[in-house]
Design an enzyme around this catalytic site. Structure first.
Site, PDB file in Angstrom:
ATOM      1  N   LYS A  12       0.695  -1.084   0.214  1.00  0.00           N
ATOM      2  CA  LYS A  12       0.155   0.035   0.213  1.00  0.00           C
ATOM      3  C   LYS A  12       1.280   0.872  -0.288  1.00  0.00           C
ATOM      4  O   LYS A  12       1.642   0.906  -0.863  1.00  0.00           O
ATOM      5  CB  LYS A  12      -0.792   0.163   1.662  1.00  0.00           C
ATOM      6  CG  LYS A  12      -1.745  -1.706   1.171  1.00  0.00           C
ATOM      7  CD  LYS A  12      -3.379  -1.253   2.342  1.00  0.00           C
ATOM      8  CE  LYS A  12      -3.661  -2.431   1.823  1.00  0.00           C
ATOM      9  NZ  LYS A  12      -4.356  -2.859   3.013  1.00  0.00           N
ATOM     10  N   GLU A 104      -9.426  -0.289  -1.814  1.00  0.00           N
ATOM     11  CA  GLU A 104      -9.612   0.926  -1.148  1.00  0.00           C
ATOM     12  C   GLU A 104      -9.679   1.947  -2.695  1.00  0.00           C
ATOM     13  O   GLU A 104      -9.388   3.522  -2.408  1.00  0.00           O
ATOM     14  CB  GLU A 104      -8.299   1.167  -0.953  1.00  0.00           C
ATOM     15  CG  GLU A 104      -8.081   0.542   0.488  1.00  0.00           C
ATOM     16  CD  GLU A 104      -6.124  -0.277   0.807  1.00  0.00           C
ATOM     17  OE1 GLU A 104      -5.908   0.137   0.252  1.00  0.00           O
ATOM     18  OE2 GLU A 104      -6.773  -1.184   2.114  1.00  0.00           O
ATOM     19  N   SER A 217      -6.082  -9.877   6.415  1.00  0.00           N
ATOM     20  CA  SER A 217      -5.694  -9.897   8.256  1.00  0.00           C
ATOM     21  C   SER A 217      -5.567 -10.865   8.028  1.00  0.00           C
ATOM     22  O   SER A 217      -5.649 -11.968   8.669  1.00  0.00           O
ATOM     23  CB  SER A 217      -6.857  -9.542   8.712  1.00  0.00           C
ATOM     24  OG  SER A 217      -7.052  -7.795   9.068  1.00  0.00           O
TER      25      SER A 217
HETATM   26  P1  13P Z   1      -4.206  -6.547   5.823  1.00  0.00           P
HETATM   27  O1  13P Z   1      -3.643  -7.303   5.681  1.00  0.00           O
HETATM   28  O2  13P Z   1      -3.348  -5.102   6.107  1.00  0.00           O
HETATM   29  O3  13P Z   1      -5.907  -7.028   5.807  1.00  0.00           O
HETATM   30  O4  13P Z   1      -5.166  -5.847   4.478  1.00  0.00           O
HETATM   31  C1  13P Z   1      -5.229  -6.548   2.890  1.00  0.00           C
HETATM   32  C2  13P Z   1      -5.326  -6.388   1.789  1.00  0.00           C
HETATM   33  O5  13P Z   1      -5.488  -5.227   1.778  1.00  0.00           O
HETATM   34  C3  13P Z   1      -3.543  -6.443   0.957  1.00  0.00           C
HETATM   35  O6  13P Z   1      -4.475  -6.085  -0.313  1.00  0.00           O
END
Ligand code: 13P
Length: 259
Positions: A12, A104, A217
């Site tokens: 991200k 997102e 997660s």
């Molecule tokens: P998390 O592993 O932080 O929950 O994020 C998952 C994700 O959006 C991967 O693209």
């Protein structure tokens, strides 16, 4: 059909290019020390755009067995699209993958299923393997039940794009960054529904060859449960991919459980 598991780290908007170099180096050493077999479990990272050139240079100079991709691409090849990045540029950097349709981007940038389909087609056109993200919100799951929204989102893509190598990531929005992962049963149910959708649109062969990941997660403590399921072929990892030891432990899931 033998599908090679893929453990993918979506960074991200974290880690600048200097941190990216240190992170990829450390990841490569950690996996090498653990004698990780990259042909057995593939490992890929998805850094921000500004890191990609540094990551590419490191990987190619040191011949690291880690693969990489971008977190998004434009549906267009070039032109007046300020701030966007063409798949042609990613291909020129030797990126193998590109994430499309992350929740997102769907919520913060208004990306519709049609835009996600166009981006998937652009990725394929430029020789990149798109990692197509689908998944329902908690509200949608309550209203419409399991296995509906993700399959519908993917259907738009499958209808618009000719059969090609893609990866699908089932990422329930309620599980992303919440610490509350789906259960292995839930992930299996959704990933199986997604595979049935691919079979209906692109045929059994494509369905059997396509890797379907779970995301939301994922940690070293829960990865083995997901990978034990027949239709879960890996994970798209967010937060835990920023911690090298933790991410390497996720990639080493077979060791935890003798899988
Ligand atoms: P998390 O592993 O932080 O929950 O994020 C998952 C994700 O959006 C991967 O693209």
């Amino acid at each position: 059909m033998n599908r090679t598991p893929l453990i993918a780290g979506n960074w991200k908007m974290n880690l600048d290019h200097l941190q990216a170099i240190a992170t990829v180096q450390k990841l490569a050493w950690t996996l090498k020390d653990a004698r990780h077999d990259h042909d057995d479990v593939e490992v890929a990272v998805f850094p921000p755009f500004t890191d990609l050139r540094s990551v590419q240079t490191l990987i190619s100079a040191d011949k690291l067995p880690i693969r990489f991709g971008a977190q998004d691409l434009s549906q267009y090849d070039s032109g007046a699209h300020t701030g966007d990045v063409s798949g042609a540029f990613l291909a020129a950097l030797d990126a193998q993958y590109v994430i499309v349709g992350h929740s997102e981007r769907r919520t913060m940038h208004g990306e519709t299923d049609e835009v996600v389909a166009a981006k998937t087609a652009a990725a394929v056109k430029h020789g990149l393997v798109p990692v197509v993200c689908v998944g329902e919100t908690g509200e949608q799951r309550e209203e419409r039940g399991a296995g509906v929204v993700a399959v519908e989102q993917l259907q738009v893509v499958l209808d618009a794009v000719q059969p090609a190598e893609i990866v699908v990531a089932y990422e329930p929005v309620w599980a992303i960054g919440s610490g509350q992962a789906a259960t292995a049963d839930q992930a299996q149910e959704e990933c199986a529904a997604i595979r049935r959708g691919i079979a209906a649109a692109w045929g059994e062969e494509a369905a059997a060859a396509t890797r379907v990941l779970y995301g939301g997660s994922v940690k070293s403590g829960n990865i083995a449960g997901f990978l034990r399921e027949p239709d879960v072929d890996g994970a798209l990892v967010g937060g835990a991919s920023l911690d090298v030891q933790e991410f390497a432990a996720i990639a080493r899931f077979r060791q935890h459980v003798g899988l």
